[in-house]
Design an enzyme around this catalytic site. Structure first.
Site, PDB file in Angstrom:
ATOM      1  N   GLY A  58      45.178  19.176  32.339  1.00 22.20           N
ATOM      2  CA  GLY A  58      44.055  18.248  32.241  1.00 22.20           C
ATOM      3  C   GLY A  58      44.548  16.820  32.143  1.00 22.20           C
ATOM      4  O   GLY A  58      45.699  16.532  32.492  1.00 22.20           O
ATOM      5  N   ASN A  59      43.707  15.902  31.715  1.00 25.12           N
ATOM      6  CA  ASN A  59      44.120  14.512  31.520  1.00 25.12           C
ATOM      7  C   ASN A  59      43.271  13.890  30.418  1.00 25.12           C
ATOM      8  O   ASN A  59      42.350  14.515  29.900  1.00 25.12           O
ATOM      9  CB  ASN A  59      44.047  13.727  32.843  1.00 25.12           C
ATOM     10  CG  ASN A  59      42.636  13.658  33.390  1.00 25.12           C
ATOM     11  OD1 ASN A  59      41.767  13.014  32.809  1.00 25.12           O
ATOM     12  ND2 ASN A  59      42.390  14.361  34.504  1.00 25.12           N
ATOM     13  N   TYR A  60      43.573  12.638  30.070  1.00 24.84           N
ATOM     14  CA  TYR A  60      42.969  11.998  28.893  1.00 24.84           C
ATOM     15  C   TYR A  60      41.605  11.370  29.139  1.00 24.84           C
ATOM     16  O   TYR A  60      41.074  10.703  28.263  1.00 24.84           O
ATOM     17  CB  TYR A  60      43.910  10.918  28.356  1.00 24.84           C
ATOM     18  CG  TYR A  60      45.183  11.475  27.751  1.00 24.84           C
ATOM     19  CD1 TYR A  60      45.126  12.345  26.670  1.00 24.84           C
ATOM     20  CD2 TYR A  60      46.424  11.118  28.255  1.00 24.84           C
ATOM     21  CE1 TYR A  60      46.281  12.850  26.104  1.00 24.84           C
ATOM     22  CE2 TYR A  60      47.588  11.612  27.705  1.00 24.84           C
ATOM     23  CZ  TYR A  60      47.512  12.472  26.618  1.00 24.84           C
ATOM     24  OH  TYR A  60      48.653  12.969  26.064  1.00 24.84           O
ATOM     25  N   SER A  61      41.029  11.567  30.326  1.00 22.78           N
ATOM     26  CA  SER A  61      39.726  10.949  30.582  1.00 22.78           C
ATOM     27  C   SER A  61      38.686  11.423  29.570  1.00 22.78           C
ATOM     28  O   SER A  61      38.544  12.617  29.316  1.00 22.78           O
ATOM     29  CB  SER A  61      39.263  11.306  31.997  1.00 22.78           C
ATOM     30  OG  SER A  61      37.923  10.915  32.180  1.00 22.78           O
ATOM     31  N   ALA A 110      38.143  11.642  36.667  1.00 22.09           N
ATOM     32  CA  ALA A 110      39.599  11.671  36.818  1.00 22.09           C
ATOM     33  C   ALA A 110      39.967  13.078  37.291  1.00 22.09           C
ATOM     34  O   ALA A 110      40.282  13.961  36.496  1.00 22.09           O
ATOM     35  CB  ALA A 110      40.279  11.338  35.501  1.00 22.09           C
TER      36      ALA A 110
END
Ligand code: C5P
Length: 225
Positions: free
Chosen positions: A29-32, A95
């Site tokens: 995943g990512n920090y969005s 994102a």
């Protein structure tokens, strides 16, 4: 009505990260946080638009009077976007993970010997913004992309706008020192074929409002022909 200038217009907004599974309990995943996308969706709603918000996994509550569709992966996000066309405008703030795991494990990957590490094979995800921008049928009148850049951000964004085929690109500088990704503020430049417009650092709600004002202006001049 003057206070609802986008009445009768449909908007599609994507927001948040995507989660790409590795096995039944792990993902990439990512920090969005989804905050900028949710704020834009709410501003468009307040201006009278009928908004569908396609959201990746975030901790925000679905906003009132917005059709919020929760998805997990990039492929699910693409399918949900296509299922909600036609729209007048699409604002793609999500994102989206550039890649997904090809060899998703059916069962939790076990930690065996220390030398036996799992090998993830990746494959490319669809570029939702490019797909929507390049549709032959049902292409929204106004397609807006975002560019989170850590270096050369204006030059990269100009190239990105042309390559993807969107109408505007909203550039933000996400060098970690600026505390924008996952934070509550943003500082953006809108690039269109006409030029660029900079908005000074403000809350994501304020940036959503300012972008909505630009969108209202766009549709006003559309109507004038
Ligand atoms: O190429 P890059 O990821 O920097 O482009 C960012 C823009 O493209 C954002 O508007 C993002 O929502 C969109 N995007 C997308 N699908 C992808 C990758 C990016 O819609 N697979």
């Amino acid at each position: 009505a003057p206070d609802r200038p986008l009445e009768g217009k449909k908007a599609l907004v994507t927001a948040g990260p995507t989660f790409e599974p590795i096995d039944p309990i792990r993902f990439i995943g990512n920090y969005s946080s989804g905050r900028q996308g949710y704020a834009i969706a709410e501003s468009l709603r307040d201006a009278g638009a009928e908004v569908t918000l396609i959201s990746g996994p975030v901790s925000l509550s679905p906003p009132d009077n917005i059709n919020t569709v929760k998805v997990r992966t990039a492929n699910e996000m693409l399918d949900a976007c296509l299922a909600h066309l036609p729209v007048d405008m699409a604002v793609m703030t999500a994102a989206v993970s550039d890649w997904r795991v090809r060899n998703i494990a059916k069962h939790k990957i076990k930690k065996t010997a220390d030398i036996l590490l799992p090998i993830l094979e990746m494959e490319i995800n669809p570029d939702i913004l490019a797909k929507i921008s390049q549709l032959k049928n049902n292409r929204p009148k106004l397609v807006i992309g975002f560019a989170a850049e850590t270096e050369n951000h204006l030059k990269n964004a100009v190239d990105k706008r042309i390559r993807k085929g969107c109408d505007w690109i909203v550039v933000n500088d996400v060098r970690s020192s600026t505390n924008i990704m996952g934070g509550s503020e943003n500082e953006v430049t809108i690039l269109s074929s006409f030029g660029k417009q900079h908005f000074e650092r403000a809350s994501k709600e304020k940036i959503g409002y300012l972008l909505t004002q630009e969108i209202i202006t766009f549709f006003k001049s559309e109507n004038r022909g």
